[in-house]
Design an enzyme around this catalytic site. Structure first.
Site, PDB file in Angstrom:
ATOM      1  N   ARG A  52       0.877  -1.183   0.000  1.00 44.36           N
ATOM      2  CA  ARG A  52       0.000   0.000   0.000  1.00 44.36           C
ATOM      3  C   ARG A  52       0.907   1.224   0.000  1.00 44.36           C
ATOM      4  O   ARG A  52       1.701   1.408   0.913  1.00 44.36           O
ATOM      5  CB  ARG A  52      -0.907   0.022   1.219  1.00 44.36           C
ATOM      6  N   HIS A  67      -7.402   0.617  -6.356  1.00 39.96           N
ATOM      7  CA  HIS A  67      -7.596  -0.215  -5.161  1.00 39.96           C
ATOM      8  C   HIS A  67      -8.273  -1.519  -5.609  1.00 39.96           C
ATOM      9  O   HIS A  67      -9.429  -1.777  -5.280  1.00 39.96           O
ATOM     10  CB  HIS A  67      -8.461   0.554  -4.157  1.00 39.96           C
ATOM     11  N   GLN A 126     -10.077  -4.031  -3.098  1.00 43.13           N
ATOM     12  CA  GLN A 126     -11.357  -3.545  -2.590  1.00 43.13           C
ATOM     13  C   GLN A 126     -12.483  -3.897  -3.564  1.00 43.13           C
ATOM     14  O   GLN A 126     -13.536  -4.415  -3.160  1.00 43.13           O
ATOM     15  CB  GLN A 126     -11.291  -2.022  -2.405  1.00 43.13           C
ATOM     16  N   ASP A 131     -17.352   7.142  -1.465  1.00 39.69           N
ATOM     17  CA  ASP A 131     -16.076   7.023  -0.753  1.00 39.69           C
ATOM     18  C   ASP A 131     -15.745   8.422  -0.238  1.00 39.69           C
ATOM     19  O   ASP A 131     -16.374   9.417  -0.640  1.00 39.69           O
ATOM     20  CB  ASP A 131     -15.007   6.497  -1.734  1.00 39.69           C
ATOM     21  N   CYS A 176     -16.283   1.726   0.841  1.00 36.14           N
ATOM     22  CA  CYS A 176     -15.095   0.917   1.157  1.00 36.14           C
ATOM     23  C   CYS A 176     -14.631   1.116   2.595  1.00 36.14           C
ATOM     24  O   CYS A 176     -13.935   0.269   3.140  1.00 36.14           O
ATOM     25  CB  CYS A 176     -13.968   1.235   0.186  1.00 36.14           C
ATOM     26  N   ARG A 217     -13.294  -8.574   2.475  1.00 36.02           N
ATOM     27  CA  ARG A 217     -11.895  -8.352   2.108  1.00 36.02           C
ATOM     28  C   ARG A 217     -11.063  -9.570   2.537  1.00 36.02           C
ATOM     29  O   ARG A 217     -10.181 -10.021   1.812  1.00 36.02           O
ATOM     30  CB  ARG A 217     -11.354  -7.094   2.807  1.00 36.02           C
TER      31      ARG A 217
HETATM   32  N1   CP Z   1     -11.124  -0.018   2.626  1.00 36.97           N
HETATM   33  C1   CP Z   1      -9.863  -0.058   3.020  1.00 36.97           C
HETATM   34  O1   CP Z   1      -8.941  -0.340   2.228  1.00 36.97           O
HETATM   35  O2   CP Z   1      -9.685   0.189   4.336  1.00 36.97           O
HETATM   36  P1   CP Z   1      -8.292   0.464   5.046  1.00 36.97           P
HETATM   37  O3   CP Z   1      -7.774   1.775   4.502  1.00 36.97           O
HETATM   38  O4   CP Z   1      -8.608   0.559   6.513  1.00 36.97           O
HETATM   39  O5   CP Z   1      -7.352  -0.648   4.743  1.00 36.97           O
HETATM   40  N1  NVA Z   2     -10.027   6.699  -1.586  1.00 40.68           N
HETATM   41  C1  NVA Z   2      -9.621   6.314  -0.255  1.00 40.68           C
HETATM   42  C2  NVA Z   2      -9.814   4.857  -0.065  1.00 40.68           C
HETATM   43  C3  NVA Z   2      -9.496   4.350   1.316  1.00 40.68           C
HETATM   44  C4  NVA Z   2      -9.651   2.873   1.443  1.00 40.68           C
HETATM   45  C5  NVA Z   2      -8.188   6.715  -0.020  1.00 40.68           C
HETATM   46  O1  NVA Z   2      -7.373   6.500  -0.925  1.00 40.68           O
HETATM   47  O2  NVA Z   2      -7.888   7.233   1.042  1.00 40.68           O
END
Ligand code: CP
Ligand code: NVA
Length: 330
Positions: free
Chosen positions: A106, A133, A136, A225, A265, A293
């Site tokens: 990540r 993502h 997700q 989101d 998400c 997930r």
């Molecule tokens: N939805 C999601 O990826 O959550 P986190 O940022 O908590 O991993």
């Molecule tokens: N769009 C959000 C998703 C978090 C899971 C971000 O990138 O922060």
């Protein structure tokens, strides 16, 4: 698993049959979970988890998933893996390939994940970048599939920012026949190239509309989101102004199909992109989404790293190793 890719960097390029097989495998793992017949296909294997951004769901689901499958996880951060850090991305990829069986990343830069994937001889999974993502959206598709929704027929309304999560939805729209109506404010559109590609390849099932109500009318699912993704915190104040009118509230939910579900998400910013009454309401499936997930990513890890030798063909791996040794001894 037939059609499994070497890495999961994006949904683009995945085979539909593979995605459906992932759903079936996730269901099998879910049913066996916590029972004596729970399989441990990753026994003796280790995943390196690289997190440059906060995470609850993704970090926990990959860590717990790895343990449940019989394997281990080791946590790494920017001090060990970064684009301009202690050592080159290529060196990191080579070293991790000799020590672990899977890398989950990540980070901000999508290019970092692409570079790791192109130099590692073990599978690399994108656990969110600024661009996409994919885990997700695979889990979200699985959530809909489990609920008996026809992924070739439903209408999905995206209300909010043209961000990484939307990018993965756009890519998914080329695998299934669902209609994707996208309502984003001017100036917050998704990546133009990716959008156009999805629009063309999805053969008319992707449509951008200005008014969120036009997007949600009769829809089977409303997705939103955060308006401010990780890394954009300094823009939060003016984003709140720009996204005025894009809050998913009871009135907006009522404009969708009566059986519509609400998806997010998470993490959610209650009172901004969604009201408490919607996210806590009877149509919300956000908690199932989060749990899925775990099941979906377990299936993914088995598909990518569950073989007796990793996905990269033995010959390619041997060639890469031989080349590395030859260069090293010159
Ligand atoms: N939805 C999601 O990826 O959550 P986190 O940022 O908590 O991993
Ligand atoms: N769009 C959000 C998703 C978090 C899971 C971000 O990138 O922060």
């Amino acid at each position: 698993m037939a059609g499994a890719p070497e890495h999961l960097v994006d949904i683009a390029g995945l085979e539909r049959a593979f995605v459906l097989e992932l759903f079936a495998e996730a269901d099998r793992l879910r049913a066996a979970r916590g029972t004596p017949r729970a399989p441990r296909p990753l026994a003796g294997k280790t995943a390196a988890l690289v997190f440059h951004k906060p995470s609850l769901r993704t970090r926990v689901s990959f860590t717990v998933g790895m343990h449940e499958l019989g394997g281990d996880a080791v946590d790494l951060g920017a001090a060990e893996v970064s684009e301009h850090g202690r050592e080159s991305v290529e060196d990191v990829a080579h070293v991790l390939s000799g020590m672990v069986d899977l890398v989950v990343v990540r980070t901000f830069s999508h290019q970092l994940v692409q570079r790791l994937a192109s130099h590692a001889t073990i599978p690399v999974i994108n656990a969110l970048t600024d661009h996409s993502h994919p885990c997700q959206i695979l889990a979200d598709l699985y959530t809909l599939w489990r609920a008996g929704r026809d992924l070739d027929k439903i209408t999905i309304a995206w209300v909010g920012d043209g961000n990484n999560v939307l990018h993965s939805w756009l890519e998914a729209s080329t695998l299934f026949g669902f209609q994707l109506r996208v309502a984003v404010p001017d100036g917050f559109e998704p990546d133009a190239g990716l959008y156009l590609d999805a629009e063309v390849r999805a053969k008319g099932t992707v449509k951008r509309v200005r008014d969120p109500y036009e997007a949600v009318r009769g829809a089977d699912m409303i997705y939103t989101d955060t308006w401010t993704s990780m890394g954009q915190e300094q823009e939060a104040e003016w984003r709140r102004i720009a996204f005025s009118g894009y809050t998913v509230d009871e009135r907006m939910m009522a404009a969708a199909h009566p059986d519509a579900v609400f998806m997010h998400c998470l993490p959610a910013h209650r009172g901004e992109e969604v009201t408490d009454s919607v996210i806590d309401g009877p149509q919300s499936v956000v908690v199932e989404q989060a749990e899925n997930r775990l099941h979906l990513q377990k299936a993914l890890m088995v598909a990518l790293a569950g073989g007796s030798w990793n996905r990269v063909p033995r010959k390619t791996r041997a060639r890469k190793m031989a080349a590395t040794v030859a260069v090293g001894t010159v």
